[in-house]
Design an enzyme around this catalytic site. Structure first.
Site, mmCIF file in Angstrom:
data_model
loop_
_atom_site.group_PDB
_atom_site.id
_atom_site.type_symbol
_atom_site.label_atom_id
_atom_site.label_comp_id
_atom_site.label_asym_id
_atom_site.label_seq_id
_atom_site.Cartn_x
_atom_site.Cartn_y
_atom_site.Cartn_z
ATOM 1 N N GLY A 19 0.787 -1.236 0.000
ATOM 2 C CA GLY A 19 0.000 0.000 0.000
ATOM 3 C C GLY A 19 0.811 1.273 0.000
ATOM 4 O O GLY A 19 0.237 2.361 -0.113
ATOM 5 N N PHE A 22 3.146 2.322 -5.870
ATOM 6 C CA PHE A 22 2.439 3.094 -6.888
ATOM 7 C C PHE A 22 0.945 2.768 -6.925
ATOM 8 O O PHE A 22 0.091 3.598 -6.606
ATOM 9 C CB PHE A 22 3.103 2.839 -8.246
ATOM 10 C CG PHE A 22 2.451 3.497 -9.423
ATOM 11 C CD1 PHE A 22 1.948 4.792 -9.351
ATOM 12 C CD2 PHE A 22 2.363 2.828 -10.641
ATOM 13 C CE1 PHE A 22 1.356 5.402 -10.446
ATOM 14 C CE2 PHE A 22 1.794 3.431 -11.751
ATOM 15 C CZ PHE A 22 1.278 4.712 -11.655
ATOM 16 N N LEU A 23 0.612 1.541 -7.272
ATOM 17 C CA LEU A 23 -0.799 1.147 -7.333
ATOM 18 C C LEU A 23 -1.429 1.100 -5.959
ATOM 19 O O LEU A 23 -2.543 1.599 -5.752
ATOM 20 C CB LEU A 23 -0.943 -0.210 -8.029
ATOM 21 C CG LEU A 23 -2.349 -0.831 -7.993
ATOM 22 C CD1 LEU A 23 -3.372 0.071 -8.676
ATOM 23 C CD2 LEU A 23 -2.334 -2.219 -8.632
ATOM 24 N N LYS A 159 4.175 -14.016 -11.838
ATOM 25 C CA LYS A 159 2.853 -13.395 -11.670
ATOM 26 C C LYS A 159 1.747 -14.367 -12.096
ATOM 27 O O LYS A 159 0.699 -14.461 -11.456
ATOM 28 C CB LYS A 159 2.755 -12.102 -12.491
ATOM 29 C CG LYS A 159 3.648 -10.970 -12.015
ATOM 30 C CD LYS A 159 3.278 -10.467 -10.635
ATOM 31 C CE LYS A 159 2.014 -9.620 -10.618
ATOM 32 N NZ LYS A 159 1.747 -9.065 -9.266
#
Length: 384
Positions: A19, A22-23, A159
Site C-alpha cells: 500500500g 504506486f498502485l 505473476k
C-alpha cells in the site's frame, strides 16, 4: 448492482499489501476518499511517502508465514487486496521475484484462509498471456497463460503462477468461504509513476523525439492508475456482496455473472498507437516536434542499433543503454485487450481518460524531479 451501490457498501476492515507503492497508494487513497471501509490497513516493507489520513500503516515481510499469521490474527481482516510485488525490470532478480510473487502470495492466501478473510483480490498483470513478441489483438480472458520456456520474462511467469494459485484457492474444499479474483491491468501510468512516464520523458530531454522506430501502426493499451484502483474496489465489493448473499441463504451468482474465481483485464478502453502515446507525453512536457520532422526507422534497424548499444555498454560496463532490444520489441508490438468481461461483471468503466491522465502524470513526474535530464528548476514547480 450499480457502481454507486458498490461504492457505498462497507467492505469492513480491508488490508492492502504494498500500500505504499504506486498502485497500492492509489487504491488506499481511493478507498479512503470513498469511505468504503470501516478500517483500512496497509502492509509494506517501507513506510509511505505520503500517508493517507486515517489509514493504519504497518511494516512487515509477507514471505514470513509465522509473522503474517500473527499479523492477520491480530487484525481480523474482512478483505485483502494484494498488490505487493518487486519492481519488474529487464534484470529482475529471479529469486526475489519468485519469493515475493509466488511464495509470498501463497502465504497471503494461506493466512487469509486460516483467519477467516472473506474476499481476496490479487493484482496480476495483462502480460500473463503474452510471449513478448506476438501481437495481441483484442485479447480476452480465454487466452491461455504463458509461462516457463514460452515466457521470456521470468517475472511474468511468477505473476502467472501466483494468479493460478489465487484463483485455485477460490471456494477451496478446505476453506470454501474465501472468495478470490484477479485483476490484470495493462501498462499502468499516472501520478507517482516510476516505470512508464519518467523514462519516456527522458527521451524528450535527450532530444530523441524526432526519431520513431517502426511504422506506428501498432495499437497498445495504457491504463491510468486511478482506473486500476477503481477496478480493484469494484472487484472486492463484488466478492463481498457475493459472500453476503450466500451467507444470507441466497443463490450464488450465475456463471456469466460471477466474479469469484475469475480474472479480469483492465485498460482505459482506448488503445492508442504506441508513438502517439509517447508524443502526447512529450507534448505535455513542452515538445513542439511536428510529424514532418520525424525520422522513421525500421524495426530491424532499431534492433540492430539496440544490439550494438547493448554490447558496447556491456563490454565497457557503462550500465543500461538508452535503447535495448526489449524496448524496441515493445515499441513495435500490437497489444490491446477486450475488457467486456470487466464491464459486464464488475460494472467497470474508466474514470480518468487517457489525455487527462497523461497531463497529470507528466506534471507530477516533473514536479517530483524523477525524469533523467529534466531542467532542475522544474522540480517542485507546479505545471498548469
Amino acid at each position: 448492482m450499480a457502481d454507486s451501490e458498490k461504492q457505498i457498501r462497507s467492505l469492513g476492515h480491508v488490508l492492502v499489501t504494498g500500500g505504499s507503492g504506486f498502485l497500492g497508494h492509489h487504491i488506499v487513497s481511493l478507498l479512503s476518499s470513498r469511505k468504503a471501509c470501516s478500517k483500512l490497513t496497509v502492509l509494506d516493507l517501507k513506510p509511505p511517502a505520503k500517508p493517507v489520513a486515517g489509514v493504519n500503516y504497518e511494516q512487515g515481510d509477507l514471505t514470513d508465514y509465522v509473522a503474517m499469521l500473527k499479523f492477520f490474527g491480530k487484525h481480523k481482516f474482512d478483505g485483502v487486496i494484494h498488490t505487493a510485488s518487486p519492481l519488474m525490470t529487464a534484470s529482475s532478480n529471479r529469486d526475489l521475484a519468485y519469493k515475493v510473487n509466488v511464495e509470498g502470495t501463497k502465504n497471503m492466501i494461506r493466512v487469509a484462509q486460516e483467519t477467516g478473510v472473506k474476499a481476496f483480490v490479487y493484482t496480476s498483470s495483462a502480460s500473463v498471456i503474452h510471449d513478448t513478441t506476438s501481437d495481441l489483438i483484442n485479447a480476452n480472458e480465454t487466452y491461455p497463460l504463458i509461462m516457463g520456456k514460452e515466457q521470456p520474462e521470468y517475472y511474468t511467469t511468477t505473476k502467472a503462477q501466483a494468479e493460478m494459485h489465487v484463483l485455485a484457492s477460490n471456494r477451496s474444499p478446505s476453506h470454501p468461504k474465501l472468495l478470490t479474483t484477479a485483476i490484470r491491468p495493462s501498462a499502468m501510468f499516472g501520478e507517482g509513476d516510476v516505470q512508464l512516464i519518467p523514462p519516456g520523458l527522458s527521451a524528450y530531454y535527450r532530444g530523441q523525439t524526432k526519431f520513431q522506430i517502426g511504422d506506428n501502426e501498432n495499437l497498445f493499451d495504457f491504463t491510468e492508475i486511478t482506473n486500476v484502483a477503481h477496478a480493484h474496489h469494484l472487484a472486492l465489493a463484488a466478492l463481498m456482496a457475493t459472500r453476503e448473499r450466500e451467507d444470507g441463504g441466497l443463490a450464488a451468482p450465475l456463471n456469466h455473472e460471477k466474479v469469484d474465481g475469475e480474472a479480469f483485464f483492465i485498460t482505459n478502453d482506448a488503445p492508442v498507437y504506441f508513438f502517439d502515446f509517447a508524443r502526447m507525453c512529450w507534448a505535455a512536457a513542452g515538445d513542439k516536434t511536428t510529424p514532418a520532422q520525424v525520422w522513421v526507422l525500421s524495426k530491424d534497424f532499431g534492433l540492430f542499433i539496440a544490439t550494438l548499444m547493448e554490447w558496447i555498454f556491456f563490454l565497457f560496463r557503462l550500465g543500461k543503454p538508452n535503447l535495448t532490444r526489449r524496448e524496441v520489441r515493445y515499441t513495435c508490438m500490437t497489444r490491446y485487450y477486450n475488457i467486456d468481461k470487466a464491464k459486464r461483471r464488475l460494472g467497470y468503466r474508466p474514470l480518468v481518460k487517457l489525455d487527462e491522465g497523461i497531463r497529470k502524470g507528466v506534471a507530477d513526474a516533473l514536479y517530483r524531479g524523477v525524469v533523467v535530464g529534466q531542467p532542475p528548476e522544474l522540480k517542485g514547480k507546479k505545471i498548469q
